[in-house]
Structure formats: C-alpha cells, structure tokens
Scaffold this active site. Structure first.
Site, PDB file in Angstrom:
ATOM      1  CE  LYS A  26       2.944 -18.321  -2.564  1.00 39.62           C
ATOM      2  NZ  LYS A  26       1.647 -19.029  -1.952  1.00 39.62           N
ATOM      3  CG  ASP A  68     -13.293  -7.620   2.802  1.00 38.97           C
ATOM      4  OD1 ASP A  68     -13.196  -6.650   3.247  1.00 38.97           O
ATOM      5  OD2 ASP A  68     -13.661  -7.103   1.574  1.00 38.97           O
ATOM      6  CE1 TYR A 121      -2.983  -2.778   0.448  1.00 36.50           C
ATOM      7  CE2 TYR A 121      -3.917  -0.933   1.187  1.00 36.50           C
ATOM      8  CZ  TYR A 121      -4.367  -2.204   0.798  1.00 36.50           C
ATOM      9  OH  TYR A 121      -5.668  -2.828   0.919  1.00 36.50           O
ATOM     10  CG  ASP A 133      -7.678  -5.579   1.461  1.00 33.23           C
ATOM     11  OD1 ASP A 133      -9.053  -4.880   2.683  1.00 33.23           O
ATOM     12  OD2 ASP A 133      -7.806  -5.260   0.685  1.00 33.23           O
ATOM     13  CG  ASP A 178      -1.010 -20.303  -0.544  1.00 29.76           C
ATOM     14  OD1 ASP A 178      -0.671 -20.478   0.668  1.00 29.76           O
ATOM     15  OD2 ASP A 178      -0.630 -21.405  -1.990  1.00 29.76           O
TER      16      ASP A 178
HETATM   17  C1  IPM Z   1      -9.981  -1.970   4.295  1.00 23.70           C
HETATM   18  C2  IPM Z   1     -10.898  -0.834   3.123  1.00 23.70           C
HETATM   19  C3  IPM Z   1      -9.396  -0.673   2.477  1.00 23.70           C
HETATM   20  C4  IPM Z   1      -8.016  -1.364   2.724  1.00 23.70           C
HETATM   21  C5  IPM Z   1      -9.621   0.500   0.836  1.00 23.70           C
HETATM   22  C6  IPM Z   1     -11.120   1.537   1.058  1.00 23.70           C
HETATM   23  C7  IPM Z   1      -8.505   1.282   0.895  1.00 23.70           C
HETATM   24  O1  IPM Z   1     -10.558  -2.207   2.071  1.00 23.70           O
HETATM   25  O2  IPM Z   1     -10.192  -0.391   5.072  1.00 23.70           O
HETATM   26  O3  IPM Z   1      -9.805  -2.808   4.214  1.00 23.70           O
HETATM   27  O4  IPM Z   1      -7.986  -1.696   1.676  1.00 23.70           O
HETATM   28  O5  IPM Z   1      -7.554  -1.181   3.215  1.00 23.70           O
HETATM   29 MG    MG Z   2     -10.377  -3.680   2.774  1.00 25.91          MG
END
Ligand code: IPM
Ligand code: MG
Length: 361
Positions: free
Chosen positions: A195, A255, A146, A251, A227
C-alpha cells in the site's frame, strides 16, 4: 529415512484432521521405507486447559528438537469460548504467534490452486473459472502489525488503541529472496503487494523488493496495491504466479484466494525459516461448529503434510504421491461436505483419510 515430526493436534477439528494426515504419512512411510517418529505437543486452547498458557517453553523446545512441525488448527468460538475471556496474550492465537516467532518462521507459503475437479465449487463466473489458476501466496509471517508495539490507553477519558506496522529492510529482503527463489521454480513472475500510496512501510517494502529483483533478471516483477489485488483475485486470478506480501495483507488475501479455489478446506501452508525446518498447517481454522462430527475436510492438512515431505525432507517423489492421491480421490468423485457437488459421493473425514491412504503408490 527417519522423520522426526512434532504434531500439534490443537483444538476444534484439529485432532481429527491430524489423525488423517498421519494415516496418509504412515502409508507413505511403509511404501517408501521411511520411519515416522511423532511427538505430540499442546498448543492453543488445549494447552490453556492443561497449563493455563497457550504454549509452554517445553513445547517450544520439543518442537525445536524435531525436523518439522505438523499442525491441525487452534482456537475456539470467539464469542462463546472461555478462552476468549482471558487477556489477549493468554488466548489460543497467542500460542500460534509465539511459535512462529520462536521458530523464526518468517516465510509463509500458501498455494492456491483451482483443481479441475472442483471448478464447479469455484464461486467465480464460469469463464473466469475455466481459465484456472495456480498461485503461491508468500506471506511475511513474523513482522508487521502482528508483532509491532501495541497498547491500549485512555487519554482524557477517551479510550485509544495503537498497533504499529514496522518492518526493517532485512525482514523484507529475506522474504523477498524466498519469493523470487520460489518464482524461479514456477512461472517466474512475482507480484509484490503493498500500500505504497499510503504507508511508509510499504514504500520501503517496494524499494527493497526492487533491489532483490535485480539479482533475478529472469523473473518478471510487478507491484500491485493491496486493494487492487483483492479485486484482481476475483476478476482475473490466472494472472498471478507468486504473490509476495507483508503479514496482514497476506492473512487477508490468502483467505480470499482460498475461497476462490472452492473451499478453504483445500488450502495447505508451509511456514519456513532459513533452514529446512518448517511448520505445516492447513490455512483454515479450527471450525469448532463441526468439531467431533467426522465431517471436516482433511485434504488441506494432508496437502500440508505433502509440503512437509517436499520442503523439510526433500522427499519429492513421496510428496508427489500424496498430491496425486488427492487428485485421484477427487477424480473418483469423493467429496467431503464443504466441496460436495451433484453426482458426487459424500464421505466423512475418516473415510476421506482412508481413501487417500489407499491411493498412495
Ligand atoms: C492464519 C490465521 C492466524 C493469522 C490467526 C489464527 C492468528 O488467521 O494463519 O491465517 O492471522 O495469522
Ligand atoms: Mg488467516
């Protein structure tokens, strides 16, 4: 106690869910004798519309002058919103990355818990869901891909883009220490995800984590390739206590972890620096498709506010009261659309906020 909280309502459903979190916080304040001082700042698309940039210096200074930041969500529809016709450094997400960096919020905590009441919403097989899970994803937040050098070039007529994944040992050490500290307060297990079979940064990550682990003999450490971790999260999520990982892997895995809890609308997060200061936000995005319809789930934001009470203000009783209110409302059968199940009572965002506030004891 005086709590100076900077609020970032942001974009999409952000303003609606922040309003409900404030409702709950105000009830906590009234019942426990605290005073809330809120200051709003603009970030993301809301800031672009007013100032032409996703985050101003003044907004950062305001955030720095408070005790904690409570954020809704930022961003819009990336295919239709005019914000995404701006150059990348001026888009909504750049504001979020900038505030993380400016406030040195290197440790991102994302707890993923399967509530008994939401087992039916869990997409995993019944026997896996029945085992339940309660994990804390510790994501490094101010390094890696990032923030490494990026460029887009053209070489002999061929377009080429470069992102750099860079970590130094100090960045790895400080997040690892946070991870082990948190594990000591939980089930004392750390799964460090990397990884290392391919990436040099992961090999450094692994060796620094091994060094830190020596200072925590009570904590069991295991290393897992990313993975494999993605697979284990759906195969056997109960095995995880603390997952410690770098920015990009965190990240993606967070999710995935949120979805196995039944809904991304339930997942809170805290982003911390080396002090008590933190930024608290739901792990989900701004959901522009449902913005302004009073159907968003405010629970992730309310639970983020509970994390704020716990981590920035050391108000454990108050945080417990908020978390209990969430459980009670779910037990009473109230659900927003995203977690709706047969036999439950469907409510909107505002009504969910009222129900939660009513149950603060
Ligand atoms: C999160 C989001 C952010 C990230 C985006 C919106 C930049 O996906 O907070 O997980 O990737 O960190
Ligand atoms: Mg995210």
């Amino acid at each position: 106690m005086d709590l100076r909280i900077t609020c970032i309502p942001g974009d999409g459903i952000g303003p609606e869910i922040i309003a409900e979190a404030k409702k709950v916080l105000d009830t906590v304040a009234k019942q426990y004798g605290h005073t809330m001082h809120y200051t709003d700042i603009l970030m993301g698309g809301a800031s672009i519309d007013v100032h032409g940039v996703p985050l101003t210096k003044e907004a950062v200074e305001t955030a720095k002058s408070g005790d904690a930041v409570l954020m809704g969500s930022i961003g819009g529809d990336t295919t239709t919103s005019p914000w995404y016709r701006l150059e990348p450094s001026l888009r909504p997400e750049a504001g979020l990355l900038a505030i993380r960096k400016e406030l040195n919020l290197f440790a991102n905590l994302r707890p993923a818990v399967l509530y008994d009441e939401l087992v039916a919403a869990c997409p995993l097989k019944d026997e896996i869901a029945a085992a339940g899970f309660d994990m804390m994803i510790m994501r490094e937040l101010t390094g890696g891909l990032y923030f490494g050098e990026k460029r887009t070039i053209e070489e002999n007529g061929v377009r080429k883009a470069v992102d750099t994944l860079v970590y130094d040992e100090n960045e790895i050490r400080r997040i690892a220490i946070k991870g082990f500290d948190i594990a000591m307060k939980r089930r004392k297990k750390v799964t460090s995800v990397d990884k290392a079979n391919v990436l040099a940064s992961s090999r450094l990550w692994r060796s620094v984590v091994d060094e830190v682990a020596k200072k925590y003999p009570e904590v069991t450490l295991e290393h897992m390739l990313v993975d494999n971790c993605a697979m284990q999260l759906v195969k056997d999520p109960a095995q995880f206590d603390v997952i410690l990982t770098e920015n990009m892997f965190g990240d993606i895995l967070s999710d995935e972890a949120s979805m196995v809890t039944g809904s991304i609308g339930m997942l809170a997060s805290a982003s911390l620096n080396d002090t008590k200061f933190g930024l608290y936000e739901p792990s989900h995005g701004s959901a522009p498709d449902i913005a302004g319809k009073d159907i968003a789930n405010p629970i992730a934001t309310v639970l983020s506010a509970a994390m704020m009470l716990r981590y920035s203000f050391d108000l454990d009783r108050e945080a417990d009261a908020v978390e209990s209110a969430v459980r009670e409302v779910l037990q009473s059968g109230y659900r927003t659309g995203d977690i709706m199940a047969e036999g439950c009572i469907k409510v909107g965002c505002r009504q969910m906020g009222d129900l939660l506030a009513d149950r603060i004891k």
